[in-house]
Enzyme design. Structure first.
Site, PDB file in Angstrom:
ATOM      1  N   GLU A 196       1.017  -1.181  -0.146  1.00  0.00           N
ATOM      2  CA  GLU A 196      -0.075  -0.032  -0.023  1.00  0.00           C
ATOM      3  C   GLU A 196       0.743   1.201  -0.040  1.00  0.00           C
ATOM      4  O   GLU A 196       0.733   2.250  -0.501  1.00  0.00           O
ATOM      5  CB  GLU A 196      -0.938   0.174   1.304  1.00  0.00           C
ATOM      6  CG  GLU A 196      -1.832   1.225   1.177  1.00  0.00           C
ATOM      7  CD  GLU A 196      -1.541   2.405   1.892  1.00  0.00           C
ATOM      8  OE1 GLU A 196      -2.331   3.287   1.995  1.00  0.00           O
ATOM      9  OE2 GLU A 196      -0.601   2.375   2.780  1.00  0.00           O
ATOM     10  N   ASP A 246      -7.925   1.389   8.363  1.00  0.00           N
ATOM     11  CA  ASP A 246      -6.501   1.958   8.160  1.00  0.00           C
ATOM     12  C   ASP A 246      -6.248   3.085   9.255  1.00  0.00           C
ATOM     13  O   ASP A 246      -7.236   3.759   9.581  1.00  0.00           O
ATOM     14  CB  ASP A 246      -6.310   2.529   6.744  1.00  0.00           C
ATOM     15  CG  ASP A 246      -4.989   2.731   6.467  1.00  0.00           C
ATOM     16  OD1 ASP A 246      -3.868   2.508   7.136  1.00  0.00           O
ATOM     17  OD2 ASP A 246      -4.633   3.204   5.212  1.00  0.00           O
TER      18      ASP A 246
END
Ligand SMILES: *[C@@H]1O[C@H](CO)[C@@H](O)[C@H](O)[C@H]1NC(C)=O
Ligand SMILES: *[C@@H]1O[C@H](CO)[C@@H](O)[C@H](O)[C@H]1NC(C)=O
Ligand SMILES: *[C@@H]1O[C@H](CO)[C@@H](O)[C@H](O)[C@H]1NC(C)=O
Ligand SMILES: [Zn+2]
Length: 382
Positions: A196, A246
């Site tokens: 990511e 997240d």
């Protein structure tokens, strides 16, 4: 199982079908007793517990390094050991990054699924929990406790909470001969995504290596033609909700509702939080809820993250990321000792509660409810 009907034939099959559609969207809140029964991760989340869930992830996990292999092994071992009925598959790619020169780095996404036993390939709709397990190359030694070791641990915990109820649900539906091409063919899918983070500076090509690869792979992986009523053309359309966690684990998070199309899911999520708070089931006592925006969505779009390649392909997303980001964001202070463990444990239980509700687990709940009139009883208005 009052609302699940025995199988019917012929014309009645259609009646059954439409009833189930109605029920599938009924969305029954968990009872107070069920909320109380959601366990806390407790010591499993201790940051120095090497046999726990979280501690083994609190190491640098940069793609292509030994630390990342350790993290991968931990994720896989956990499911093999604790949740053997979940299937584990990898979706791997190699890609160049600005810092890898001409070398291709490996990126490995983990796809972990729990499906009803009766489904054929491409038939399940998946509540999909997502977090990235890689960590950022810089600063040296970066741990990424909130980014996203703790979110991975929350998902691992929530999966264990949900597993037994899923088994019960699947057993009961199997016994009644239900399931098959209906809304109730619900499964759980976990995506632990790789790559990511940007290696240098966040750009469209230096970021989201894993999620770009997986969404590309899936859009080009047509499912076999469906048998009856429903068609999920690809694994992407099997995602009923892409719930991306997240930057969670710092004190006093405030997560807005980013998308109008999933605001109803945000509200349900927020409602689980506020009900757990009013039942004194949570440990943290923030000045405002983690999920405060039940009555509004963000005016302007979201934040660049792993959901984008999926959103662009029409996947419905609930982005669980705070605004502002944690103070420790992308610094060496984003480590175990800077986590607010009460907040981390609370998130895990709220996520588990939301999952149970989404999966309609009131259908199998038969546990204790506080007696009417007892001091514990809180009327839930239903
Ligand atoms: C560590 O986690 C395990 C579960 O994985 C638990 O049984 C144990 O009590 C924990 N130990 C400590 C020291 O927190
Ligand atoms: C994908 O990568 C993982 C992690 O390196 C590895 O364990 C796995 O064997 C790979 N799978 C395939 C199919 O290449
Ligand atoms: C949201 O709106 C409802 C109805 O107007 C109101 O009763 C409630 O207090 C509001 N909630 C929050 C957190 O602002
Ligand atoms: Zn990050």
């Amino acid at each position: 199982m009052a609302s699940r009907l025995p199988p019917l034939r012929g014309v009645l099959l259609w009646l059954h079908f439409f009833l189930l559609i109605g029920l599938g969207t009924a969305y029954k809140p968990l009872s107070d007793g069920f909320l109380r029964a959601i366990p806390s991760p407790g010591d499993e989340f201790n940051i120095d517990n090497s046999t726990g869930i979280l501690a083994p992830l609190l190491i640098p996990r940069v793609p292509g390094t030994a630390g990342q292999v350790v993290a991968q092994r931990h994720l896989v071992d956990y499911f093999q050991r604790e949740l053997p009925k979940w299937t584990i598959t990898w979706q791997n790619s190699t890609q160049k990054t600005p810092t890898s020169k001409n070398t291709e780095l490996p990126f490995a996404n983990l796809i972990i699924r729990r499906e009803p036993p009766w489904v054929k390939p491409g038939q399940t709709n998946f509540l999909t929990l997502v977090a990235h397990y890689d960590s950022k190359l810089k600063p040296d030694g970066f741990i990424g406790a909130t980014d996203s070791a703790a979110p991975c641990a929350m998902i691992m915990w929530a999966a264990k909470v949900v597993d037994g109820y899923a088994q019960q649900m699947y057993d009961e539906m199997s016994e009644l001969g239900e399931g098959g091409d209906v809304d109730m063919d619900m499964g759980i899918q976990i995506l632990f995504l790789d790559g990511e983070e940007a290696f240098e500076t966040w750009t469209d090509t230096d970021s989201l290596y894993g999620s770009r690869s997986l969404s590309n792979f899936w859009v080009n992986s047509p499912n076999p033609p469906a048998q009856k009523f429903y068609k999920y053309k690809t694994p992407l359309s099997q995602i009923s909700l892409f719930m991306l966690l997240d930057l969670l684990g710092s004190s006093e998070p405030s997560v807005p509702s980013y998308y109008t199309t999933t605001h109803w899911a945000y509200r349900a999520f927020s409602n689980v939080e506020s009900r757990m708070r009013s039942l004194n089931l949570l440990e943290s006592s923030p000045p405002s809820p983690f999920l405060p925006d039940v009555n509004k969505t963000m005016a302007l779009g979201g934040i660049s993250d792993d959901h984008l390649p999926f959103i662009w392909r029409g996947v419905e997303t609930l982005h669980v990321i705070p605004q502002p980001f944690p103070r420790v964001w992308h610094t060496s202070a984003d480590d175990g000792p800077h986590l607010d463990m009460k907040v981390v444990r609370d998130w895990a239980r709220i996520v588990a509660g939301f999952m149970l509700e989404w999966l309609d687990m009131m259908e199998v709940w038969s546990g204790e409810e506080p007696e009417a009139g007892s001091t514990l009883a809180i009327h839930d208005g239903r």
